[in-house]
Design a protein around this motif. Structure first.
Motif, short mmCIF file in Angstrom:
data_model
loop_
_atom_site.label_atom_id
_atom_site.label_comp_id
_atom_site.label_asym_id
_atom_site.label_seq_id
_atom_site.Cartn_x
_atom_site.Cartn_y
_atom_site.Cartn_z
N PRO A 72 4.08 -17.59 8.77
CA PRO A 72 5.36 -17.16 9.35
C PRO A 72 6.07 -16.10 8.49
CG PRO A 72 5.19 -19.57 9.35
CD PRO A 72 4.04 -19.04 8.55
N VAL A 73 6.00 -16.26 7.19
CA VAL A 73 6.63 -15.30 6.29
C VAL A 73 5.91 -13.95 6.40
CG1 VAL A 73 7.20 -14.80 3.87
CG2 VAL A 73 7.32 -17.14 4.73
N ALA A 74 4.58 -13.99 6.39
CA ALA A 74 3.78 -12.76 6.51
C ALA A 74 4.05 -12.06 7.83
CB ALA A 74 2.30 -13.09 6.37
N ALA A 75 4.18 -12.82 8.90
CA ALA A 75 4.44 -12.24 10.21
C ALA A 75 5.80 -11.52 10.23
CB ALA A 75 4.40 -13.32 11.29
N ALA A 76 6.80 -12.09 9.57
CA ALA A 76 8.12 -11.46 9.51
C ALA A 76 8.08 -10.15 8.74
CB ALA A 76 9.13 -12.42 8.87
N VAL A 77 7.30 -10.11 7.66
CA VAL A 77 7.16 -8.88 6.87
C VAL A 77 6.50 -7.80 7.72
CG1 VAL A 77 6.00 -7.83 4.88
CG2 VAL A 77 7.14 -10.06 4.65
N GLU A 78 5.42 -8.17 8.40
CA GLU A 78 4.69 -7.21 9.22
C GLU A 78 5.50 -6.77 10.43
OE1 GLU A 78 1.03 -9.33 9.72
OE2 GLU A 78 0.31 -8.72 7.74
N LYS A 79 6.28 -7.68 11.01
CA LYS A 79 7.12 -7.34 12.16
C LYS A 79 8.17 -6.29 11.76
CE LYS A 79 10.12 -9.27 15.69
NZ LYS A 79 10.84 -10.43 16.17
N ALA A 80 8.61 -6.34 10.52
CA ALA A 80 9.58 -5.36 10.02
C ALA A 80 8.93 -4.02 9.70
CB ALA A 80 10.28 -5.91 8.78
N GLY A 81 7.61 -3.92 9.89
CA GLY A 81 6.91 -2.66 9.65
C GLY A 81 6.47 -2.47 8.21
N CYS A 82 6.46 -3.55 7.44
CA CYS A 82 6.06 -3.47 6.04
C CYS A 82 4.73 -4.19 5.83
CB CYS A 82 7.15 -4.10 5.16
SG CYS A 82 8.72 -3.21 5.26
N LYS A 83 4.17 -4.05 4.64
CA LYS A 83 2.90 -4.68 4.31
C LYS A 83 3.10 -5.74 3.25
CE LYS A 83 0.06 -0.73 5.46
NZ LYS A 83 -1.03 0.12 5.05
N LEU A 84 2.22 -6.75 3.27
CA LEU A 84 2.27 -7.81 2.27
C LEU A 84 1.87 -7.30 0.90
CD1 LEU A 84 0.72 -10.77 4.27
CD2 LEU A 84 3.10 -10.50 3.57
N MET A 85 0.91 -6.41 0.87
CA MET A 85 0.40 -5.87 -0.39
C MET A 85 0.25 -4.35 -0.27
SD MET A 85 -2.35 -8.85 -1.40
CE MET A 85 -2.66 -8.14 -3.01
N PRO A 86 1.37 -3.64 -0.21
CA PRO A 86 1.27 -2.18 -0.08
C PRO A 86 0.66 -1.57 -1.34
CG PRO A 86 3.54 -2.85 -0.48
CD PRO A 86 2.75 -4.11 -0.30
N ALA A 87 0.03 -0.45 -1.20
CA ALA A 87 -0.64 0.21 -2.32
C ALA A 87 0.32 0.48 -3.47
CB ALA A 87 -1.28 1.51 -1.85
N TRP A 88 1.56 0.85 -3.17
CA TRP A 88 2.52 1.17 -4.22
C TRP A 88 2.93 -0.06 -5.04
CZ3 TRP A 88 6.92 -1.60 -3.81
CH2 TRP A 88 7.32 -2.03 -2.54
N ALA A 89 2.64 -1.27 -4.56
CA ALA A 89 3.05 -2.50 -5.24
C ALA A 89 2.04 -2.96 -6.29
CB ALA A 89 3.32 -3.61 -4.23
N ASN A 90 0.97 -2.23 -6.49
CA ASN A 90 0.01 -2.52 -7.56
C ASN A 90 -0.57 -3.93 -7.53
OD1 ASN A 90 0.46 0.10 -8.81
ND2 ASN A 90 2.43 -0.73 -9.43
N GLY A 91 -0.76 -4.46 -6.30
CA GLY A 91 -1.34 -5.79 -6.17
C GLY A 91 -0.33 -6.91 -6.04
N ALA A 92 0.97 -6.60 -6.15
CA ALA A 92 2.01 -7.62 -5.99
C ALA A 92 2.04 -8.08 -4.53
CB ALA A 92 3.37 -7.07 -6.39
N LEU A 93 2.47 -9.31 -4.33
CA LEU A 93 2.60 -9.89 -2.99
C LEU A 93 4.05 -9.78 -2.56
CD1 LEU A 93 1.34 -11.42 -0.61
CD2 LEU A 93 1.75 -13.54 -1.87
N MET A 94 4.29 -9.06 -1.48
CA MET A 94 5.64 -8.80 -1.00
C MET A 94 5.93 -9.71 0.20
SD MET A 94 6.07 -6.46 -3.22
CE MET A 94 7.54 -5.57 -2.82
N LEU A 95 6.61 -10.81 -0.03
CA LEU A 95 6.94 -11.74 1.04
C LEU A 95 8.33 -11.45 1.61
CD1 LEU A 95 5.46 -15.02 -0.46
CD2 LEU A 95 4.43 -13.46 1.22
#
Length: 126
Positions: A72-95
């Motif tokens: 559910p958290v991942a779906a909310a991030v993706e629905k907002a047009g963002c990525k869970l692990m964008p390239a600029w985040a250097n492997g960090a998990l963006m929830l």
């Protein structure tokens, strides 16, 4: 040959103008996603934390991102047009829906051992 775009419209065949048109469409989609993300947070600013996982392995974040507990958290991030692990985040998990610009504004330099998470989503990580 036409290809569907992210908005479902057919795109013209590749050519010098096709790349420019595609870039303009991607930028428009990103602006719409950012506006949507900002509108969702108006009037409510959740507390967000950057967690550091000790002993984190390279594939730890990928495994967490695929967890059924975080769907559910991942779906909310993706629905907002963002990525869970964008390239600029250097492997960090963006929830939390986050853009590179927002991270730079906060002077936050994510690394592979970071998780950005809202307090209300901490339960999903445990």
């Amino acid at each position: 040959d036409t290809r569907p775009s992210s908005s479902g419209n057919a795109m013209p065949p590749a050519g010098p103008r096709a790349n420019s048109d595609h870039l303009v469409e991607e930028q428009r989609d990103l602006r719409e996603a950012l506006r949507s993300s900002e509108q969702q947070s108006v009037g409510y600013l959740p507390r967000v934390r950057s967690w550091r996982l000790n002993g984190c392995q390279v594939d730890t974040m990928t495994t967490l991102a695929a967890s059924k507990h975080l769907r559910p958290v991942a779906a909310a991030v993706e629905k907002a047009g963002c990525k869970l692990m964008p390239a600029w985040a250097n492997g960090a998990l963006m929830l939390v829906p986050t853009t590179w610009e927002q991270a730079m504004e906060e002077q936050w330099q994510p690394k592979f051992f970071h998780i950005l998470v809202r307090d209300e989503d901490l339960q999903s990580l445990q």
